[in-house]
Design a protein around this motif. Structure first.
Motif, PDB file in Angstrom:
ATOM      1  N   ILE A 109       0.837  -1.178   0.000  1.00 43.01           N
ATOM      2  CA  ILE A 109      -0.077   0.128   0.174  1.00 43.01           C
ATOM      3  C   ILE A 109       0.936   1.316   0.001  1.00 43.01           C
ATOM      4  CG2 ILE A 109      -1.609   1.450   1.367  1.00 43.01           C
ATOM      5  CD1 ILE A 109      -2.606  -1.438   2.422  1.00 43.01           C
ATOM      6  N   PRO A 110       0.798   2.108  -0.913  1.00 42.51           N
ATOM      7  CA  PRO A 110       1.618   3.353  -0.969  1.00 42.51           C
ATOM      8  C   PRO A 110       1.305   4.223  -0.043  1.00 42.51           C
ATOM      9  CG  PRO A 110       0.107   3.236  -2.943  1.00 42.51           C
ATOM     10  CD  PRO A 110      -0.226   2.186  -2.139  1.00 42.51           C
ATOM     11  N   VAL A 111       1.967   5.199   0.309  1.00 47.04           N
ATOM     12  CA  VAL A 111       1.639   6.110   1.423  1.00 47.04           C
ATOM     13  C   VAL A 111       1.508   7.764   0.623  1.00 47.04           C
ATOM     14  CG1 VAL A 111       2.551   7.662   3.288  1.00 47.04           C
ATOM     15  CG2 VAL A 111       2.985   5.108   3.368  1.00 47.04           C
ATOM     16  N   GLY A 112       0.371   8.195   0.782  1.00 41.82           N
ATOM     17  CA  GLY A 112       0.355   9.628   0.394  1.00 41.82           C
ATOM     18  C   GLY A 112       0.135  10.601   1.494  1.00 41.82           C
ATOM     19  N   VAL A 113       1.084  11.851   1.584  1.00 43.64           N
ATOM     20  CA  VAL A 113       1.030  12.627   2.686  1.00 43.64           C
ATOM     21  C   VAL A 113       0.213  13.761   2.272  1.00 43.64           C
ATOM     22  CG1 VAL A 113       2.647  14.323   4.022  1.00 43.64           C
ATOM     23  CG2 VAL A 113       3.556  12.063   3.191  1.00 43.64           C
ATOM     24  N   SER A 114      -0.879  13.939   3.217  1.00 47.02           N
ATOM     25  CA  SER A 114      -1.995  14.969   3.080  1.00 47.02           C
ATOM     26  C   SER A 114      -1.564  16.211   3.761  1.00 47.02           C
ATOM     27  CB  SER A 114      -3.263  14.563   3.312  1.00 47.02           C
ATOM     28  OG  SER A 114      -4.326  15.230   3.087  1.00 47.02           O
ATOM     29  N   ALA A 115      -1.176  17.326   3.070  1.00 41.12           N
ATOM     30  CA  ALA A 115      -0.767  18.542   3.668  1.00 41.12           C
ATOM     31  C   ALA A 115      -2.060  19.299   3.991  1.00 41.12           C
ATOM     32  CB  ALA A 115       0.156  19.534   3.035  1.00 41.12           C
ATOM     33  N   ARG A 116      -2.233  20.196   4.859  1.00 36.79           N
ATOM     34  CA  ARG A 116      -3.250  20.836   5.179  1.00 36.79           C
ATOM     35  C   ARG A 116      -4.024  21.486   4.050  1.00 36.79           C
ATOM     36  NH1 ARG A 116       0.711  24.808   7.813  1.00 36.79           N
ATOM     37  NH2 ARG A 116       1.099  26.185   6.089  1.00 36.79           N
TER      38      ARG A 116
ATOM     39  N   GLN B 151      -4.189   3.482  -1.399  1.00 36.72           N
ATOM     40  CA  GLN B 151      -3.320   4.771  -0.886  1.00 36.72           C
ATOM     41  C   GLN B 151      -3.511   4.965   0.414  1.00 36.72           C
ATOM     42  OE1 GLN B 151      -3.058   8.825  -2.479  1.00 36.72           O
ATOM     43  NE2 GLN B 151      -0.593   8.480  -2.742  1.00 36.72           N
ATOM     44  N   MET B 152      -2.693   4.842   1.339  1.00 37.06           N
ATOM     45  CA  MET B 152      -2.893   5.446   2.663  1.00 37.06           C
ATOM     46  C   MET B 152      -2.764   6.864   2.773  1.00 37.06           C
ATOM     47  SD  MET B 152      -1.364   3.899   6.145  1.00 37.06           S
ATOM     48  CE  MET B 152       0.355   4.454   5.977  1.00 37.06           C
ATOM     49  N   HIS B 153      -3.456   7.661   3.480  1.00 34.06           N
ATOM     50  CA  HIS B 153      -3.439   8.976   3.615  1.00 34.06           C
ATOM     51  C   HIS B 153      -2.797   9.419   5.148  1.00 34.06           C
ATOM     52  CE1 HIS B 153      -5.632  10.635  -0.095  1.00 34.06           C
ATOM     53  NE2 HIS B 153      -4.587   9.931  -0.393  1.00 34.06           N
ATOM     54  N   LEU B 154      -1.832   9.858   5.491  1.00 30.67           N
ATOM     55  CA  LEU B 154      -1.445  10.471   6.799  1.00 30.67           C
ATOM     56  C   LEU B 154      -1.055  11.862   6.393  1.00 30.67           C
ATOM     57  CD1 LEU B 154       1.366   7.797   7.577  1.00 30.67           C
ATOM     58  CD2 LEU B 154      -0.934   7.849   8.242  1.00 30.67           C
ATOM     59  N   ASP B 155      -1.466  12.724   7.802  1.00 33.74           N
ATOM     60  CA  ASP B 155      -1.255  14.109   7.705  1.00 33.74           C
ATOM     61  C   ASP B 155       0.114  14.264   7.905  1.00 33.74           C
ATOM     62  OD1 ASP B 155      -0.736  13.851  10.512  1.00 33.74           O
ATOM     63  OD2 ASP B 155      -2.543  14.701  11.062  1.00 33.74           O
TER      64      ASP B 155
END
Length: 245
Positions: free
Chosen positions: A58-65, A221-225
Motif C-alpha cells: 500500500i503506497p503512502v500519500g502525505v496529505s498537507a493541510r 493509498q494510505m493518507h497520513l497528515d
C-alpha cells in the motif's frame, strides 16, 4: 475589541492583500500544490505509488493541510459564478489540487495563508489540519472522517472576494486507506474495521486506528497528515503492509 470585531479587522486586512492577487490570477497557485506523492503525475516518470501497488503493498500519500468548499461558499470567496481551476490532478481519480488558495484564521487570530482548496466542490465546507497547524491557530479540532463536522472547531475562510465564518468546519482527518471493493475483499477488510500498519526504517512506527475507505472509484493509498508522516520519516510514495491483529 471583541472577537467578532477582531475577525472583521483581520478579514479586511487580508482582503486588501488579496486584491493584488485577484488582479493577477496567474500568480495563484504558482507554488507546488502539495507534496508527499499526492499528485497523479510525477517528474520522475514512473510514479513511486504505482510501483508500490505492483509489489502488492500500500503506497503512502502525505496529505498537507487543505480545504474543501461548496459551490456556494466558493462564490462568496472568489466571486459569483467562479469555478475551481485545476492546478494538478491528485492520485485519487477525479480529485485535483485547485489553483485557488485561502487564508484561514483561528481563535488566536493567527492566520495561515496559501491553504489550498482541493476539488471538485463538495456538499460541505471544511478545513483539514495537522495538529501542529491547529496549535498555531489556537484550535483543538477533533479527529474525524471528512464531512463529519458536528462539534468540530470554528474557523474563518478568507478569499479574494469575501470571507466565511464556519461555526463547525475544522478537523484533523483520521488516518485512512483508500481501496477498491476488490482490494478490501483480497485483504479481508470491511467498512468499520480499524486497521494497523507497520512503518519500517530509521523512525519505525506502528500506526493504528486506520479507517478503510472503500469505493470502486478509489485506488489503493494510505493518507497520513504531515505530523504523522514526519514522525515516521515518510515523504510519500513508500510502501507499507497491513498487520494482522
Amino acid at each position: 475589541m471583541n472577537d467578532k470585531a477582531l475577525i472583521e479587522l483581520v478579514t479586511h486586512k487580508v482582503l486588501e492583500q488579496l486584491e493584488q492577487v485577484a488582479l493577477n490570477p496567474d500568480a495563484i497557485g504558482s507554488e507546488d500544490p502539495c507534496g508527499g506523492c499526492a499528485l497523479r503525475s510525477c517528474a520522475a516518470g514512473q510514479r513511486a505509488c504505482d510501483t508500490v501497488v505492483q509489489q502488492q503493498r500500500i503506497p503512502v500519500g502525505v496529505s498537507a493541510r487543505h480545504a474543501h468548499v461548496t459551490q456556494e461558499h466558493l462564490e462568496i470567496l472568489y466571486g459569483e459564478g467562479h469555478q475551481l481551476i485545476v492546478h494538478a490532478p491528485l492520485y485519487q481519480p477525479g480529485a485535483f489540487a485547485a489553483k485557488e488558495t485561502l487564508t484561514v484564521v483561528g481563535r488566536r487570530m493567527q492566520a495561515i495563508e496559501g491553504l489550498r482548496i482541493l476539488g471538485p466542490v463538495r456538499d460541505y465546507s471544511q478545513v483539514e489540519l495537522a495538529q501542529t497547524d491547529a496549535i498555531r491557530l489556537g484550535l483543538n479540532p477533533p479527529i474525524r472522517d471528512s464531512g463529519d463536522l458536528t462539534g468540530s472547531e470554528s474557523i474563518v475562510l478568507i478569499g479574494p472576494q469575501g470571507s466565511i465564518h464556519l461555526e463547525e468546519g475544522a478537523i484533523c482527518a483520521t488516518r485512512h486507506i483508500h481501496m477498491t471493493p476488490q482490494d478490501a475483499e483480497n485483504w479481508g477488510i470491511r467498512e468499520g474495521d480499524l486497521l494497523k500498519v507497520r512503518i519500517p526504517g530509521e523512525r519505525a512506527l506502528t500506526f493504528e486506528n486506520i479507517h478503510p475507505k472503500i469505493s470502486p472509484s478509489y485506488v489503493p493509498q494510505m493518507h497520513l497528515d504531515t505530523d504523522d508522516a514526519n514522525a515516521a520519516g515518510l515523504q510519500g510514495g513508500e510502501g507499507v503492509e497491513l498487520l494482522e491483529d
